[in-house]
Design an enzyme around this catalytic site. Structure first.
Site, short mmCIF file in Angstrom:
data_model
loop_
_atom_site.label_atom_id
_atom_site.label_comp_id
_atom_site.label_asym_id
_atom_site.label_seq_id
_atom_site.Cartn_x
_atom_site.Cartn_y
_atom_site.Cartn_z
N CYS A 124 0.18 3.16 3.65
CA CYS A 124 0.64 2.67 4.95
C CYS A 124 1.73 1.60 4.87
CB CYS A 124 -0.53 2.13 5.75
SG CYS A 124 -1.23 0.58 5.11
N CYS A 168 -7.26 -1.11 1.03
CA CYS A 168 -6.27 -1.67 1.96
C CYS A 168 -6.99 -1.98 3.27
CB CYS A 168 -5.14 -0.66 2.17
SG CYS A 168 -3.98 -1.16 3.47
N CYS A 193 -8.18 -4.79 -10.46
CA CYS A 193 -7.75 -3.68 -11.31
C CYS A 193 -7.27 -2.57 -10.37
CB CYS A 193 -8.93 -3.24 -12.17
SG CYS A 193 -8.52 -2.01 -13.39
N CYS A 219 0.85 -1.19 0.00
CA CYS A 219 0.00 0.00 0.00
C CYS A 219 0.89 1.24 0.00
CB CYS A 219 -0.92 -0.01 1.21
SG CYS A 219 -1.93 1.48 1.36
#
Length: 140
Positions: free
Chosen positions: A58, A103, A128, A55
């Site tokens: 984070c 996330c 995607c 991510c």
């Protein structure tokens, strides 16, 4: 648990004021405001090296490179996530039903997942994902 350079915990409880400080304008637009990068413009669209996609907000590991495939859609495509790393939410914007993926740690918008498109993958899914939503970490 990921933290910012200042030691601030980065997760779903992180205030928007902190995200605005640590993310670029484009990252903030996509991760926090559910934006989308233009098709074919992302750095990971046609990128196929060994490693992990984390991510961009984070740092949580989301996808392994083994699950990335060329879907021809203009965005990075994965057929499966790292277990527990991605959450799904029904998205009825633009007059259609889609499934948004975020996330699981910080809630950052990744893109959408589509099923049953006939790709020769083990899950028959296509995650995607916006390139801006992830950062690649090469395999050591």
């Amino acid at each position: 648990m990921a933290t910012s350079k200042d030691g601030v915990k980065l997760d779903k409880s992180t205030p928007e004021s902190v995200w605005k400080q640590i993310l670029s304008a484009e990252e903030y637009h996509i991760l926090r405001q559910k934006g989308t990068e233009r098709a074919g413009t992302g750095i990971y669209n046609k990128f196929y090296e060994d490693g992990v996609y984390k991510c961009a907000g984070c740092g949580t590991p989301l996808y392994k490179s083994e699950t990335k495939f060329n879907s021809g859609c203009g965005w990075p495509a994965f057929y499966d996530e790292i277990p527990g790393a991605v959450e799904r939410h029904v998205d009825n914007t633009y007059g259609m039903r889609r499934v948004e993926i975020t996330c699981a740690n910080c809630g950052g918008h990744l893109g959408h997942v589509f099923e049953g498109e006939g790709f020769p993958t083990p899950t028959n899914q296509r995650h995607c994902v916006n390139s801006v939503s992830v950062k690649f970490e090469p395999k050591q």
